[in-house]
Design a protein around this motif. Structure first.
Motif, PDB file in Angstrom:
ATOM      1  N   LEU A  35      67.712  71.875  29.027  1.00 51.06           N
ATOM      2  CA  LEU A  35      66.830  72.843  29.680  1.00 51.06           C
ATOM      3  C   LEU A  35      65.939  72.181  30.734  1.00 51.06           C
ATOM      4  O   LEU A  35      65.778  72.708  31.839  1.00 51.06           O
ATOM      5  CB  LEU A  35      65.974  73.572  28.639  1.00 51.06           C
ATOM      6  CG  LEU A  35      66.735  74.520  27.717  1.00 51.06           C
ATOM      7  CD1 LEU A  35      65.844  74.995  26.579  1.00 51.06           C
ATOM      8  CD2 LEU A  35      67.313  75.694  28.500  1.00 51.06           C
ATOM      9  N   ILE A  36      65.385  71.025  30.398  1.00 50.77           N
ATOM     10  CA  ILE A  36      64.542  70.303  31.357  1.00 50.77           C
ATOM     11  C   ILE A  36      65.368  69.900  32.568  1.00 50.77           C
ATOM     12  O   ILE A  36      64.942  70.069  33.710  1.00 50.77           O
ATOM     13  CB  ILE A  36      63.884  69.068  30.691  1.00 50.77           C
ATOM     14  CG1 ILE A  36      62.862  69.511  29.654  1.00 50.77           C
ATOM     15  CG2 ILE A  36      63.230  68.166  31.740  1.00 50.77           C
ATOM     16  CD1 ILE A  36      62.388  68.397  28.722  1.00 50.77           C
ATOM     17  N   MET A  37      66.575  69.380  32.333  1.00 58.81           N
ATOM     18  CA  MET A  37      67.453  68.986  33.429  1.00 58.81           C
ATOM     19  C   MET A  37      67.700  70.169  34.363  1.00 58.81           C
ATOM     20  O   MET A  37      67.581  70.046  35.591  1.00 58.81           O
ATOM     21  CB  MET A  37      68.788  68.463  32.897  1.00 58.81           C
ATOM     22  CG  MET A  37      69.809  68.158  33.983  1.00 58.81           C
ATOM     23  SD  MET A  37      71.494  68.001  33.367  1.00 58.81           S
ATOM     24  CE  MET A  37      71.838  69.658  32.772  1.00 58.81           C
ATOM     25  N   CYS A  38      68.030  71.312  33.799  1.00 57.55           N
ATOM     26  CA  CYS A  38      68.323  72.497  34.623  1.00 57.55           C
ATOM     27  C   CYS A  38      67.114  72.907  35.455  1.00 57.55           C
ATOM     28  O   CYS A  38      67.230  73.139  36.662  1.00 57.55           O
ATOM     29  CB  CYS A  38      68.767  73.652  33.738  1.00 57.55           C
ATOM     30  SG  CYS A  38      70.378  73.398  32.974  1.00 57.55           S
ATOM     31  N   HIS A  39      65.964  72.990  34.822  1.00 56.21           N
ATOM     32  CA  HIS A  39      64.762  73.419  35.550  1.00 56.21           C
ATOM     33  C   HIS A  39      64.333  72.395  36.608  1.00 56.21           C
ATOM     34  O   HIS A  39      64.001  72.781  37.734  1.00 56.21           O
ATOM     35  CB  HIS A  39      63.610  73.696  34.581  1.00 56.21           C
ATOM     36  CG  HIS A  39      63.758  75.006  33.891  1.00 56.21           C
ATOM     37  ND1 HIS A  39      64.220  75.113  32.602  1.00 56.21           N
ATOM     38  CD2 HIS A  39      63.524  76.270  34.305  1.00 56.21           C
ATOM     39  CE1 HIS A  39      64.252  76.381  32.260  1.00 56.21           C
ATOM     40  NE2 HIS A  39      63.847  77.111  33.273  1.00 56.21           N
ATOM     41  N   LYS A  40      64.328  71.133  36.259  1.00 57.70           N
ATOM     42  CA  LYS A  40      63.886  70.110  37.208  1.00 57.70           C
ATOM     43  C   LYS A  40      64.846  69.978  38.389  1.00 57.70           C
ATOM     44  O   LYS A  40      64.424  69.761  39.519  1.00 57.70           O
ATOM     45  CB  LYS A  40      63.714  68.752  36.512  1.00 57.70           C
ATOM     46  CG  LYS A  40      62.586  68.720  35.506  1.00 57.70           C
ATOM     47  CD  LYS A  40      61.253  68.964  36.176  1.00 57.70           C
ATOM     48  CE  LYS A  40      60.110  68.869  35.187  1.00 57.70           C
ATOM     49  NZ  LYS A  40      58.803  69.044  35.831  1.00 57.70           N
ATOM     50  N   ALA A  41      66.144  70.129  38.129  1.00 57.59           N
ATOM     51  CA  ALA A  41      67.127  70.024  39.213  1.00 57.59           C
ATOM     52  C   ALA A  41      66.943  71.152  40.221  1.00 57.59           C
ATOM     53  O   ALA A  41      67.047  70.932  41.430  1.00 57.59           O
ATOM     54  CB  ALA A  41      68.544  70.037  38.638  1.00 57.59           C
ATOM     55  N   VAL A  42      66.641  72.343  39.741  1.00 59.50           N
ATOM     56  CA  VAL A  42      66.428  73.476  40.648  1.00 59.50           C
ATOM     57  C   VAL A  42      65.049  73.385  41.308  1.00 59.50           C
ATOM     58  O   VAL A  42      64.891  73.684  42.485  1.00 59.50           O
ATOM     59  CB  VAL A  42      66.615  74.816  39.904  1.00 59.50           C
ATOM     60  CG1 VAL A  42      66.161  75.991  40.748  1.00 59.50           C
ATOM     61  CG2 VAL A  42      68.074  74.996  39.502  1.00 59.50           C
ATOM     62  N   GLU A  43      64.066  72.937  40.570  1.00 56.19           N
ATOM     63  CA  GLU A  43      62.690  72.846  41.066  1.00 56.19           C
ATOM     64  C   GLU A  43      62.524  71.820  42.185  1.00 56.19           C
ATOM     65  O   GLU A  43      61.672  71.986  43.060  1.00 56.19           O
ATOM     66  CB  GLU A  43      61.788  72.473  39.885  1.00 56.19           C
ATOM     67  CG  GLU A  43      60.420  71.963  40.226  1.00 56.19           C
ATOM     68  CD  GLU A  43      59.730  71.394  39.003  1.00 56.19           C
ATOM     69  OE1 GLU A  43      59.545  70.156  38.938  1.00 56.19           O
ATOM     70  OE2 GLU A  43      59.375  72.177  38.104  1.00 56.19           O
ATOM     71  N   TYR A  44      63.319  70.770  42.163  1.00 60.33           N
ATOM     72  CA  TYR A  44      63.077  69.625  43.048  1.00 60.33           C
ATOM     73  C   TYR A  44      62.902  69.991  44.524  1.00 60.33           C
ATOM     74  O   TYR A  44      61.998  69.504  45.199  1.00 60.33           O
ATOM     75  CB  TYR A  44      64.185  68.572  42.898  1.00 60.33           C
ATOM     76  CG  TYR A  44      63.944  67.406  43.815  1.00 60.33           C
ATOM     77  CD1 TYR A  44      62.980  66.456  43.484  1.00 60.33           C
ATOM     78  CD2 TYR A  44      64.611  67.279  45.025  1.00 60.33           C
ATOM     79  CE1 TYR A  44      62.715  65.404  44.331  1.00 60.33           C
ATOM     80  CE2 TYR A  44      64.348  66.230  45.872  1.00 60.33           C
ATOM     81  CZ  TYR A  44      63.398  65.295  45.522  1.00 60.33           C
ATOM     82  OH  TYR A  44      63.118  64.258  46.377  1.00 60.33           O
ATOM     83  N   LEU A  45      63.756  70.847  45.031  1.00 55.59           N
ATOM     84  CA  LEU A  45      63.678  71.167  46.458  1.00 55.59           C
ATOM     85  C   LEU A  45      62.407  71.917  46.830  1.00 55.59           C
ATOM     86  O   LEU A  45      62.034  71.952  47.999  1.00 55.59           O
ATOM     87  CB  LEU A  45      64.907  71.944  46.911  1.00 55.59           C
ATOM     88  CG  LEU A  45      66.178  71.107  47.035  1.00 55.59           C
ATOM     89  CD1 LEU A  45      67.359  71.990  47.403  1.00 55.59           C
ATOM     90  CD2 LEU A  45      66.023  69.982  48.033  1.00 55.59           C
ATOM     91  N   SER A  46      61.731  72.485  45.844  1.00 55.18           N
ATOM     92  CA  SER A  46      60.460  73.146  46.150  1.00 55.18           C
ATOM     93  C   SER A  46      59.365  72.117  46.448  1.00 55.18           C
ATOM     94  O   SER A  46      58.347  72.464  47.046  1.00 55.18           O
ATOM     95  CB  SER A  46      60.036  74.061  45.007  1.00 55.18           C
ATOM     96  OG  SER A  46      59.669  73.318  43.872  1.00 55.18           O
ATOM     97  N   ILE A  47      59.577  70.864  46.047  1.00 54.38           N
ATOM     98  CA  ILE A  47      58.574  69.825  46.303  1.00 54.38           C
ATOM     99  C   ILE A  47      59.001  68.821  47.369  1.00 54.38           C
ATOM    100  O   ILE A  47      58.199  68.005  47.795  1.00 54.38           O
ATOM    101  CB  ILE A  47      58.176  69.082  45.004  1.00 54.38           C
ATOM    102  CG1 ILE A  47      59.371  68.404  44.359  1.00 54.38           C
ATOM    103  CG2 ILE A  47      57.499  70.017  44.034  1.00 54.38           C
ATOM    104  CD1 ILE A  47      59.042  67.545  43.161  1.00 54.38           C
ATOM    105  N   ASP A  48      60.257  68.871  47.794  1.00 51.96           N
ATOM    106  CA  ASP A  48      60.736  67.968  48.849  1.00 51.96           C
ATOM    107  C   ASP A  48      61.093  68.805  50.081  1.00 51.96           C
ATOM    108  O   ASP A  48      62.253  69.125  50.330  1.00 51.96           O
ATOM    109  CB  ASP A  48      61.945  67.160  48.375  1.00 51.96           C
ATOM    110  CG  ASP A  48      62.348  66.066  49.362  1.00 51.96           C
ATOM    111  OD1 ASP A  48      61.935  66.118  50.541  1.00 51.96           O
ATOM    112  OD2 ASP A  48      63.091  65.150  48.949  1.00 51.96           O
ATOM    113  N   ALA A  49      60.063  69.161  50.849  1.00 53.77           N
ATOM    114  CA  ALA A  49      60.240  70.051  52.003  1.00 53.77           C
ATOM    115  C   ALA A  49      61.151  69.445  53.063  1.00 53.77           C
ATOM    116  O   ALA A  49      61.942  70.166  53.685  1.00 53.77           O
ATOM    117  CB  ALA A  49      58.883  70.401  52.598  1.00 53.77           C
TER     118      ALA A  49
END
Length: 193
Positions: free
Chosen positions: A83-97
């Motif tokens: 679950l953490i892997m899935c969320h963090k993988a999708v979330e990443y691009l929201s912090i790397d503009a």
């Protein structure tokens, strides 16, 4: 500074400039100027603009992958790890503009289909991360037995679809809910037990 640290500085600066102007409009001079170095010094790290772009994108993909790996590193429960892997993988691009902007302008970096994947080695490492979690979950009795190789590729394909729809096609509001529902479907299944 050591060469690795300098390379990371070069790739980070290149990502910022490519993000600002796009690949076609960016010049090696623009990137050298961003780094306060000469064009000749920049060529100590890369052959040409295409090589710089490729290495910078590889650097960004590996940074993304490392972000996810670090997020799951200390987690012992494979269910939480998944679950953490899935969320963090999708979330990443929201912090790397910067990388998000590059990906929007060059979606071939992260192709939906793998017949031509310029970063196949890196993407295969992501599939292997999924495989390892599935294998651990099956071995510990938390996941039902599945074809680990096929399931890992299927999950990675679903993940890429969400990345494309959320960040490249800018459908974030509609897709976030679908992401959570898909994650629940993957983890809980469709049929009642």
């Amino acid at each position: 500074m050591r060469k690795k640290e300098n390379s990371e500085k070069v790739y980070s600066a290149a990502l910022q400039v490519f993000s600002r102007y796009g690949y076609k409009k960016t010049t090696v001079e623009d990137i050298a100027k961003e780094l306060n170095m000469t064009k000749g010094n920049l060529y100590l790290y890369v052959k040409d603009k295409k090589d710089l772009y490729h290495k910078s994108v590889e650097f960004a993909l590996l940074r993304w992958q490392n972000y996810v790996q670090q997020s799951i590193h200390n987690e012992s429960d494979p269910r939480n790890k998944f679950l953490i892997m899935c969320h963090k993988a999708v979330e990443y691009l929201s912090i790397d503009a910067d990388f998000r902007n590059i990906l929007v302008h060059d979606p071939e970096i992260f192709p939906m289909f793998t017949d031509h994947d310029p970063y196949e080695r890196i993407n295969n490492n992501s599939v292997n991360m999924i495989k390892n979690i599935l294998k651990e979950g099956i071995e510990k009795g938390f996941f039902r037995p599945v074809n680990i190789s096929a399931m890992s590729k299927a999950i990675f394909s679903i993940y890429k679809m969400f990345i494309i729809r959320i960040y490249i096609r800018s459908e974030e509001k509609q897709v976030r809910s679908m992401f959570e529902q898909t994650l629940e479907l993957i983890t809980r299944g469709l049929f009642k037990q």
